[in-house]
Design a protein around this motif. Structure first.
Motif, PDB file in Angstrom:
ATOM      1  N   ILE A  39       0.859  -1.182   0.000  1.00  0.00           N
ATOM      2  CA  ILE A  39       0.000   0.000   0.000  1.00  0.00           C
ATOM      3  C   ILE A  39       0.898   1.235   0.000  1.00  0.00           C
ATOM      4  CG2 ILE A  39      -1.853   1.231   1.204  1.00  0.00           C
ATOM      5  CD1 ILE A  39      -2.550  -1.369   2.631  1.00  0.00           C
ATOM      6  N   VAL A  40       0.621   2.153  -0.930  1.00  0.00           N
ATOM      7  CA  VAL A  40       1.391   3.401  -1.017  1.00  0.00           C
ATOM      8  C   VAL A  40       0.443   4.586  -0.872  1.00  0.00           C
ATOM      9  CG1 VAL A  40       3.176   2.368  -2.475  1.00  0.00           C
ATOM     10  CG2 VAL A  40       1.198   3.495  -3.537  1.00  0.00           C
ATOM     11  N   ASP A  41       0.989   5.726  -0.452  1.00  0.00           N
ATOM     12  CA  ASP A  41       0.179   6.936  -0.332  1.00  0.00           C
ATOM     13  C   ASP A  41       0.193   7.721  -1.643  1.00  0.00           C
ATOM     14  OD1 ASP A  41       2.660   8.144  -0.465  1.00  0.00           O
ATOM     15  OD2 ASP A  41       2.682   8.758   1.640  1.00  0.00           O
ATOM     16  N   ASN A  43       1.980  10.040  -2.558  1.00  0.00           N
ATOM     17  CA  ASN A  43       3.351  10.327  -2.995  1.00  0.00           C
ATOM     18  C   ASN A  43       4.129   9.059  -3.319  1.00  0.00           C
ATOM     19  OD1 ASN A  43       2.980  13.163  -2.589  1.00  0.00           O
ATOM     20  ND2 ASN A  43       3.285  12.818  -0.381  1.00  0.00           N
ATOM     21  N   ASP A  44       3.419   7.952  -3.442  1.00  0.00           N
ATOM     22  CA  ASP A  44       4.017   6.642  -3.755  1.00  0.00           C
ATOM     23  C   ASP A  44       4.995   6.171  -2.683  1.00  0.00           C
ATOM     24  OD1 ASP A  44       2.576   6.337  -6.115  1.00  0.00           O
ATOM     25  OD2 ASP A  44       4.093   7.385  -7.300  1.00  0.00           O
ATOM     26  N   GLN A  45       4.809   6.655  -1.466  1.00  0.00           N
ATOM     27  CA  GLN A  45       5.603   6.176  -0.336  1.00  0.00           C
ATOM     28  C   GLN A  45       4.918   4.960   0.284  1.00  0.00           C
ATOM     29  OE1 GLN A  45       8.677   7.497   0.641  1.00  0.00           O
ATOM     30  NE2 GLN A  45       8.395   8.609  -1.301  1.00  0.00           N
ATOM     31  N   ILE A  46       5.675   3.903   0.504  1.00  0.00           N
ATOM     32  CA  ILE A  46       5.097   2.677   1.076  1.00  0.00           C
ATOM     33  C   ILE A  46       4.663   2.935   2.516  1.00  0.00           C
ATOM     34  CG2 ILE A  46       5.554   0.296   1.742  1.00  0.00           C
ATOM     35  CD1 ILE A  46       7.566   0.121  -0.533  1.00  0.00           C
ATOM     36  N   ILE A  47       3.419   2.607   2.819  1.00  0.00           N
ATOM     37  CA  ILE A  47       2.923   2.761   4.187  1.00  0.00           C
ATOM     38  C   ILE A  47       2.636   1.407   4.847  1.00  0.00           C
ATOM     39  CG2 ILE A  47       1.984   5.066   3.802  1.00  0.00           C
ATOM     40  CD1 ILE A  47      -0.758   3.836   3.429  1.00  0.00           C
ATOM     41  N   LEU A  48       2.452   0.354   4.037  1.00  0.00           N
ATOM     42  CA  LEU A  48       2.237  -0.974   4.618  1.00  0.00           C
ATOM     43  C   LEU A  48       2.463  -2.037   3.554  1.00  0.00           C
ATOM     44  CD1 LEU A  48       1.277  -2.714   7.056  1.00  0.00           C
ATOM     45  CD2 LEU A  48      -1.036  -2.574   6.096  1.00  0.00           C
ATOM     46  N   GLN A  49       3.091  -3.129   3.965  1.00  0.00           N
ATOM     47  CA  GLN A  49       3.203  -4.337   3.140  1.00  0.00           C
ATOM     48  C   GLN A  49       2.743  -5.504   3.988  1.00  0.00           C
ATOM     49  OE1 GLN A  49       7.420  -3.817   1.955  1.00  0.00           O
ATOM     50  NE2 GLN A  49       6.700  -3.688  -0.166  1.00  0.00           N
ATOM     51  N   SER A  50       1.777  -6.259   3.464  1.00  0.00           N
ATOM     52  CA  SER A  50       1.158  -7.317   4.256  1.00  0.00           C
ATOM     53  C   SER A  50       0.602  -8.399   3.352  1.00  0.00           C
ATOM     54  CB  SER A  50       0.024  -6.725   5.112  1.00  0.00           C
ATOM     55  OG  SER A  50      -0.737  -7.739   5.732  1.00  0.00           O
ATOM     56  N   GLY A  51       0.459  -9.586   3.903  1.00  0.00           N
ATOM     57  CA  GLY A  51      -0.145 -10.694   3.178  1.00  0.00           C
ATOM     58  C   GLY A  51      -1.658 -10.673   3.235  1.00  0.00           C
ATOM     59  N   LEU A  52      -2.256  -9.705   3.917  1.00  0.00           N
ATOM     60  CA  LEU A  52      -3.706  -9.602   3.978  1.00  0.00           C
ATOM     61  C   LEU A  52      -4.260  -9.242   2.599  1.00  0.00           C
ATOM     62  CD1 LEU A  52      -4.052  -7.598   7.312  1.00  0.00           C
ATOM     63  CD2 LEU A  52      -4.682  -9.998   6.966  1.00  0.00           C
ATOM     64  N   ILE A  70      -7.855   2.959   1.388  1.00  0.00           N
ATOM     65  CA  ILE A  70      -7.503   2.427   0.071  1.00  0.00           C
ATOM     66  C   ILE A  70      -8.546   2.860  -0.958  1.00  0.00           C
ATOM     67  CG2 ILE A  70      -7.197   0.324  -1.285  1.00  0.00           C
ATOM     68  CD1 ILE A  70      -6.079  -1.010   1.196  1.00  0.00           C
ATOM     69  N   THR A  71      -8.084   3.419  -2.049  1.00  0.00           N
ATOM     70  CA  THR A  71      -8.982   3.912  -3.102  1.00  0.00           C
ATOM     71  C   THR A  71      -8.836   3.148  -4.417  1.00  0.00           C
ATOM     72  OG1 THR A  71      -7.324   5.585  -3.713  1.00  0.00           O
ATOM     73  CG2 THR A  71      -9.034   6.228  -2.128  1.00  0.00           C
ATOM     74  N   ILE A  72      -7.658   2.628  -4.696  1.00  0.00           N
ATOM     75  CA  ILE A  72      -7.398   1.926  -5.958  1.00  0.00           C
ATOM     76  C   ILE A  72      -6.555   0.691  -5.678  1.00  0.00           C
ATOM     77  CG2 ILE A  72      -6.345   2.076  -8.248  1.00  0.00           C
ATOM     78  CD1 ILE A  72      -6.730   5.090  -8.142  1.00  0.00           C
ATOM     79  N   ILE A  73      -6.903  -0.420  -6.327  1.00  0.00           N
ATOM     80  CA  ILE A  73      -6.102  -1.645  -6.225  1.00  0.00           C
ATOM     81  C   ILE A  73      -5.752  -2.108  -7.632  1.00  0.00           C
ATOM     82  CG2 ILE A  73      -6.030  -4.045  -5.463  1.00  0.00           C
ATOM     83  CD1 ILE A  73      -7.960  -3.333  -3.241  1.00  0.00           C
ATOM     84  N   GLU A  74      -4.481  -2.251  -7.879  1.00  0.00           N
ATOM     85  CA  GLU A  74      -3.990  -2.730  -9.175  1.00  0.00           C
ATOM     86  C   GLU A  74      -3.046  -3.895  -8.928  1.00  0.00           C
ATOM     87  OE1 GLU A  74      -2.175   0.715 -10.813  1.00  0.00           O
ATOM     88  OE2 GLU A  74      -4.065   1.668 -11.396  1.00  0.00           O
ATOM     89  N   GLY A  75      -3.591  -5.110  -9.016  1.00  0.00           N
ATOM     90  CA  GLY A  75      -2.786  -6.295  -8.723  1.00  0.00           C
ATOM     91  C   GLY A  75      -2.395  -6.319  -7.254  1.00  0.00           C
ATOM     92  N   ALA A  80      -3.597   4.548  -1.451  1.00  0.00           N
ATOM     93  CA  ALA A  80      -4.454   5.022  -0.376  1.00  0.00           C
ATOM     94  C   ALA A  80      -4.338   6.532  -0.249  1.00  0.00           C
ATOM     95  CB  ALA A  80      -4.064   4.350   0.936  1.00  0.00           C
ATOM     96  N   ARG A  81      -5.433   7.131   0.132  1.00  0.00           N
ATOM     97  CA  ARG A  81      -5.423   8.568   0.357  1.00  0.00           C
ATOM     98  C   ARG A  81      -5.308   8.858   1.847  1.00  0.00           C
ATOM     99  NH1 ARG A  81     -10.447  10.875   1.879  1.00  0.00           N
ATOM    100  NH2 ARG A  81     -12.124   9.313   2.041  1.00  0.00           N
ATOM    101  N   TYR A  82      -4.589   9.895   2.148  1.00  0.00           N
ATOM    102  CA  TYR A  82      -4.453  10.337   3.532  1.00  0.00           C
ATOM    103  C   TYR A  82      -5.750  11.025   3.957  1.00  0.00           C
ATOM    104  CZ  TYR A  82      -3.087  13.341   7.449  1.00  0.00           C
ATOM    105  OH  TYR A  82      -3.035  13.987   8.659  1.00  0.00           O
ATOM    106  N   ILE A  83      -6.274  10.654   5.117  1.00  0.00           N
ATOM    107  CA  ILE A  83      -7.514  11.249   5.612  1.00  0.00           C
ATOM    108  C   ILE A  83      -7.230  12.271   6.713  1.00  0.00           C
ATOM    109  CG2 ILE A  83      -9.726  10.793   6.745  1.00  0.00           C
ATOM    110  CD1 ILE A  83      -9.799   8.117   5.372  1.00  0.00           C
ATOM    111  N   GLU A  84      -6.588  11.821   7.762  1.00  0.00           N
ATOM    112  CA  GLU A  84      -6.299  12.712   8.884  1.00  0.00           C
ATOM    113  C   GLU A  84      -5.329  12.032   9.838  1.00  0.00           C
ATOM    114  OE1 GLU A  84      -9.793  13.394  11.213  1.00  0.00           O
ATOM    115  OE2 GLU A  84     -10.235  11.262  11.462  1.00  0.00           O
ATOM    116  N   SER A  85      -4.804  12.833  10.724  1.00  0.00           N
ATOM    117  CA  SER A  85      -4.023  12.285  11.820  1.00  0.00           C
ATOM    118  C   SER A  85      -5.000  11.829  12.898  1.00  0.00           C
ATOM    119  CB  SER A  85      -3.071  13.345  12.382  1.00  0.00           C
ATOM    120  OG  SER A  85      -2.322  12.819  13.454  1.00  0.00           O
ATOM    121  N   GLU A  86      -4.538  10.950  13.763  1.00  0.00           N
ATOM    122  CA  GLU A  86      -5.403  10.412  14.810  1.00  0.00           C
ATOM    123  C   GLU A  86      -4.925  10.904  16.174  1.00  0.00           C
ATOM    124  OE1 GLU A  86      -8.063   8.333  15.116  1.00  0.00           O
ATOM    125  OE2 GLU A  86      -8.481   8.064  13.004  1.00  0.00           O
ATOM    126  N   PRO A  87      -5.129  12.191  16.490  1.00  0.00           N
ATOM    127  CA  PRO A  87      -4.654  12.685  17.782  1.00  0.00           C
ATOM    128  C   PRO A  87      -5.389  12.088  18.960  1.00  0.00           C
ATOM    129  CG  PRO A  87      -6.066  14.312  16.730  1.00  0.00           C
ATOM    130  CD  PRO A  87      -5.844  13.211  15.725  1.00  0.00           C
TER     131      PRO A  87
END
Length: 396
Positions: A39-41, A43-52, A70-75, A80-87
């Motif tokens: 999963i990338v944001d 800016n194409d920065q990796i935020i998570l890699q998982s077998g889920l 997550i907004t788009i899945i290609e293979g 994913a789009r950033y929504i907000e911080s979780e203070p």
């Protein structure tokens, strides 16, 4: 054509089920058989890699408490789009009030494994070991640490294999049996798949495996379970920063529709060592008292100045009986020793009384101590010696 009305009835009945109920009865693949998703944001920065397995609409709270969707899945790549911080995560640290077990004893923490074959390659040589996956040994470490902290761990090792889309249906039966014990919380321990770099860390100078919390979106308890996950992460960040990889909100229910305090834990990846995952399991257990408080453990007895333990008994420092009581067998030994002491004392008292009686009789019968002494000497010389001593043979 008689079966057609029955089919219509079943279709209508199934269509009236809620999405949660349909999710409970609809098998779905929740993990990739091999490889992992990224999963990338924006800016194409990796935020998570998982077998889920990923779906549009899944959300992820990152390690630094940023919320993405997550907004788009290609293979195997998802954006994913950033929504907000979780203070508010910093505020989710209050204690959860629990009633404990039905008999008023310590809270029960239930542990089970939907995927009982998952293992760790560096330690076990394979990523899966049917029938004896080492993820269950990670559960053993979690259980032992919980017991040290004062909980009642309930570690269920029922096998739910094969590792397929129906595994959660099989583990659901185990889950329902565990609920009969009224646990304060339930944890389904898994092992994720993905690159080691995103799951490897060091805590307290020892290798550890990062933990991913997973919350199912298809259940009526989603909001409560998510707040529970946030509370866990907030307390973990205070105690062991970096232990929790984040919170993933995936499509599915993971049996969480049955209890809001059920949590799926991904204990590292297949490239972590099992020892690292076991270390993380113990650290995770350390977090729970700040969330679900066990009752205070009984104070240890004060040490004695000297060891006064009677041989054959159990010392008060032994733990077999709580450290304060003597075992049934040992108590019998003490009673025997005490009875023997009383018997000897009584005999000596009787002998003393007899001797005093003899001396008093001799004095009264002779009138003075000298005569009494002479009479006692004659008794010893002739009567007593003849009675106890060897008899001489009579001459023919």
């Amino acid at each position: 054509m008689h079966f057609f009305p029955a089919l219509v009835f079943l279709f209508l009945l199934f269509s009236t089920f809620s999405p949660c109920t349909r999710a409970a009865f609809s098998p779905a693949i929740d993990e990739l058989e091999s490889g992992y998703n990224t999963i990338v944001d924006e800016n194409d920065q990796i935020i998570l890699q998982s077998g889920l397995v990923l779906h549009v609409g899944d959300r992820y709270i990152s390690e630094d408490n940023n919320l993405y969707e997550i907004t788009i899945i290609e293979g195997s790549l998802a954006k994913a789009r950033y929504i907000e911080s979780e203070p508010t995560l910093s505020l989710e640290t209050e204690l959860i009030t629990v009633q404990g077990a039905a008999n008023g004893s310590q809270p029960i923490i239930a542990i089970y494994h939907t995927h009982t074959d998952e293992s760790y390659i560096p330690t076990d040589g394979n990523s899966t070991t049917p029938g004896e996956g080492s993820i269950m040994k990670v559960g053993d470490r979690f259980s032992s640490r919980l017991k040290e902290l004062g909980y009642q761990p309930l570690h269920n090792k029922t096998l739910h294999e094969p590792h397929d889309a129906n595994a959660y249906q099989r583990s659901r039966r185990t889950f329902m049996k565990l609920l009969e014990r009224q646990p304060a919380a339930l944890f389904d321990l898994h092992r994720d798949s993905g690159p080691l770099a995103f799951y490897k860390t060091t805590i307290n100078g020892q290798d550890a495996a990062k933990i991913l919390l997973v919350v199912g979106r298809q259940n009526q308890n989603q909001a409560t379970t998510l707040q529970y996950a946030k509370r866990i992460k907030a307390n973990a960040d205070k105690m062991y920063k970096g232990l929790i990889r984040g919170i993933f909100m995936a499509r599915g229910n993971y049996n969480q529709d049955l209890n809001p305090r059920s949590m799926l834990l991904e204990m590292g990846t297949q490239y972590n060592t099992r020892e690292a995952a076991e270390h993380s399991a113990a650290l995770f257990a350390d977090i729970l008292p700040s969330i679900i408080t066990p009752k205070p453990l009984p104070a240890s007895p004060a040490p004695k100045a000297a060891d006064t333990t009677i041989p054959g008994t159990t010392s008060s420092n032994d733990t077999g009986n709580g450290g304060n009581t003597i075992t049934e067998t040992s108590a019998g030994n003490v009673a025997n020793i005490q009875d023997a002491g009383i018997t000897v004392s009584n005999i000596l008292s009787i002998i003393g009384a007899v001797l005093l009686g003899i001396i008093a009789y001799l004095y009264l019968s002779t009138g003075n101590w000298q005569e009494a002494k002479n009479k006692l000497h004659k008794f010893y010389k002739y009567e007593f010696t003849n009675f106890l001593g060897p008899r001489k043979k009579r001459k023919d």
